[in-house]
Design a protein around this motif. Structure first.
Motif, short mmCIF file in Angstrom:
data_model
loop_
_atom_site.label_atom_id
_atom_site.label_comp_id
_atom_site.label_asym_id
_atom_site.label_seq_id
_atom_site.Cartn_x
_atom_site.Cartn_y
_atom_site.Cartn_z
N ALA A 110 0.84 -1.21 0.00
CA ALA A 110 0.00 0.00 0.00
C ALA A 110 0.87 1.25 0.00
N VAL A 111 1.62 1.44 -1.09
CA VAL A 111 2.60 2.53 -1.14
C VAL A 111 2.47 3.38 -2.39
N THR A 112 1.38 3.28 -3.11
CA THR A 112 1.23 4.03 -4.35
C THR A 112 1.37 5.53 -4.13
N ALA A 113 0.85 6.03 -3.03
CA ALA A 113 0.91 7.47 -2.75
C ALA A 113 2.16 7.88 -2.01
N SER A 114 2.75 6.98 -1.22
CA SER A 114 3.85 7.35 -0.33
C SER A 114 5.23 7.04 -0.88
N THR A 115 5.35 6.17 -1.88
CA THR A 115 6.66 5.79 -2.37
C THR A 115 7.46 7.00 -2.83
N GLY A 116 8.75 7.02 -2.49
CA GLY A 116 9.58 8.17 -2.85
C GLY A 116 11.06 7.85 -2.81
N ASP A 117 11.45 6.72 -3.41
CA ASP A 117 12.86 6.34 -3.44
C ASP A 117 13.15 5.60 -4.73
N VAL A 118 14.28 4.88 -4.76
CA VAL A 118 14.69 4.18 -5.97
C VAL A 118 13.67 3.14 -6.39
N ASN A 119 12.91 2.57 -5.44
CA ASN A 119 11.93 1.55 -5.77
C ASN A 119 10.65 2.11 -6.39
N TRP B 236 6.82 0.93 -8.08
CA TRP B 236 5.54 1.20 -7.42
C TRP B 236 4.80 2.39 -8.03
N ASN B 237 5.50 3.44 -8.36
CA ASN B 237 4.91 4.63 -8.99
C ASN B 237 6.06 5.52 -9.44
N PRO B 238 6.36 5.56 -10.73
CA PRO B 238 7.55 6.29 -11.19
C PRO B 238 7.54 7.78 -10.83
N ALA B 239 6.38 8.34 -10.53
CA ALA B 239 6.32 9.74 -10.12
C ALA B 239 7.11 9.98 -8.84
N GLY B 240 7.24 8.95 -7.99
CA GLY B 240 7.94 9.09 -6.72
C GLY B 240 9.44 9.21 -6.84
N LEU B 241 10.00 8.98 -8.02
CA LEU B 241 11.44 9.11 -8.21
C LEU B 241 11.93 10.52 -7.94
N LEU B 242 11.06 11.51 -8.06
CA LEU B 242 11.46 12.89 -7.84
C LEU B 242 11.84 13.17 -6.39
N ASP C 104 3.86 1.76 -18.13
CA ASP C 104 3.13 2.12 -16.92
C ASP C 104 3.11 3.64 -16.81
N PHE C 105 2.08 4.16 -16.15
CA PHE C 105 1.98 5.60 -15.95
C PHE C 105 1.55 5.89 -14.53
N GLY C 106 2.20 6.86 -13.87
CA GLY C 106 1.89 7.17 -12.49
C GLY C 106 1.79 8.65 -12.22
N LEU C 107 0.97 9.01 -11.21
CA LEU C 107 0.81 10.38 -10.74
C LEU C 107 0.91 10.41 -9.22
N ASN D 245 -1.29 19.79 1.76
CA ASN D 245 -1.52 19.85 3.21
C ASN D 245 -1.16 18.55 3.91
N ASP D 246 0.01 18.01 3.62
CA ASP D 246 0.55 16.80 4.24
C ASP D 246 -0.17 15.52 3.81
N TRP D 247 -1.13 15.64 2.94
CA TRP D 247 -1.78 14.45 2.38
C TRP D 247 -1.14 14.12 1.03
N HIS D 248 -0.95 12.84 0.80
CA HIS D 248 -0.33 12.39 -0.45
C HIS D 248 -1.32 11.49 -1.19
N TYR D 249 -1.46 11.75 -2.47
CA TYR D 249 -2.37 10.97 -3.31
C TYR D 249 -1.58 10.37 -4.47
N GLY D 250 -1.95 9.17 -4.87
CA GLY D 250 -1.22 8.51 -5.94
C GLY D 250 -2.13 7.71 -6.85
N VAL D 251 -1.77 7.67 -8.12
CA VAL D 251 -2.46 6.85 -9.12
C VAL D 251 -1.39 6.13 -9.94
#
Length: 356
Positions: free
Chosen positions: A43-52, A56-62, A177-180, A185-191
């Motif tokens: 359950a990391v679609t919205a929170s992922t933010g590293d090399v992985n 999980w969601n390429p948008a998190g690479l930033l 694959d495509f991700g957003l 306000n401290d909430w993270h959303y992911g697709v």
């Protein structure tokens, strides 16, 4: 003996049930990577933010700072199948990043007994050989932050799929694959939409060796299957929020809705789509120690008496991080509550900026 039976079942499932469009295709790409994410039931679609994030969601690479590398290993089916993963990602500038990853799921040293009996009907154990069956997924990812909408990131991944069954059959596949991700306000959303254009696998089958399999496996007299296999799109919707307590403690909560555009055993299912929810929690202390838990894979399972039972898959995990090096462990399917097989998973992630 176990591998001989396993490979016969593998051949039967591939050759007997292959269709141009299949409900389950390239499923090794859906297992998941990174013990930290698996401990949270993916359950990391919205929170992922590293090399992985390339997976999980390429948008998190930033969210990576400079560059990172990640490795993972897991064993399935009593160590018969090996699942390995490696990834690298690098920040290009303040608004873009890229990554590359490789997944291998394989069974090695399988006994090939199709030539065990010679033309005279004699059994000759010297005619037994070994081969491997393996699935490979190579992914190239790119992430970008547009200038018009603050807090919005998007990413795209191009996938190359290679599947090999010894000398009997092999295939090449391609997809996107495509991700957003959006922060407010401290909430993270992911697709995340996997196989957004559908992924095509083109199979090449050695007919002579295929005929040998049919002769070796009793009752298998079907013709060779269609050479094209199509993987249908899947969507994952997520939301997460991180809470801070007394500066030293954090709690990350994350929810996913995993959607397939086909009728399955998911707890929410109809002829158009199916939805499987997942919940993940991560408790952290001074960004040094992490405890994780999650539950997902909610399925309606039909029992022998005709009744239906809801199964689920609880996972737990533990992680340590020190000076840019993070080691994680996950135990999936705790208590054997679902039809899935439990596994011990280890992964390591390194922030390469520590060597600069």
């Amino acid at each position: 003996m176990k591998k001989t039976i396993a490979i016969q079942l593998l051949f039967i499932s591939i050759f007997a049930n292959a269709q141009s469009v299949r409900k389950y295709s390239n499923e090794f790409m859906s297992i998941g990577v990174d013990a930290a994410a698996l401990g949270m039931s993916n359950a990391v679609t919205a929170s992922t933010g590293d090399v992985n994030s390339g997976y999980w969601n390429p948008a998190g690479l930033l969210k990576i700072e400079v560059s990172e590398v990640s490795l993972m290993h897991a064993s399935y089916f009593a160590n018969i199948a090996q699942y390995d993963y490696a990834a690298y990602a690098k920040k290009i500038d303040d608004r873009s990043a890229w990554g590359i990853s490789l997944i291998r799921f394989g069974v090695d040293d399988i006994l090939n007994t199709t030539q065990l009996i010679d033309s005279q009907g004699n059994i000759d154990y010297n005619r037994i050989s070994l081969f491997s069956t393996a699935d490979y997924g190579l992914t190239f990812s790119y992430a970008r932050q547009p200038t018009l909408i603050e807090g919005l990131h998007y990413g795209v991944s191009a996938k190359v799929i290679r599947r090999v069954i010894g000398e009997f059959a092999s295939s090449w596949g391609f997809g996107f694959d495509f991700g957003l991700q959006y922060e407010n306000n401290d909430w993270h959303y992911g697709v995340m939409i996997r196989d957004i254009t559908t992924t095509y696998n083109i199979w090449a089958i050695d007919e002579d060796k295929y005929n040998a399999i049919k002769d070796a496996v009793v009752g298998q007299n079907q013709d060779p299957p269609e050479s094209t296999e199509i993987t249908l799109p899947k969507a994952q919707l997520g939301v997460s929020k991180k809470f801070d307590f007394h500066y030293d403690y954090t709690l990350l909560t994350s929810v996913n809705l995993n959607m397939q555009f086909a009728q399955t055993n998911d707890i929410i299912s109809n002829s158009a789509f199916s939805i499987d929810p997942a919940l993940g929690l991560e408790f952290g202390y001074t960004d040094l120690v992490f405890l994780r838990a999650g539950v997902g894979n909610f399925q309606n399972l039909e029992q022998l008496d005709g009744s239906s039972k809801v199964s689920f898959q609880p996972n737990i995990g533990l992680g340590f991080k020190y000076k840019g090096i993070q080691v994680d462990y996950a135990l999936t399917d705790l208590g054997d509550q679902s039809a899935a097989l439990y596994s011990n998973i280890f992964s390591v992630k390194v922030d390469l900026s520590i060597f600069r």
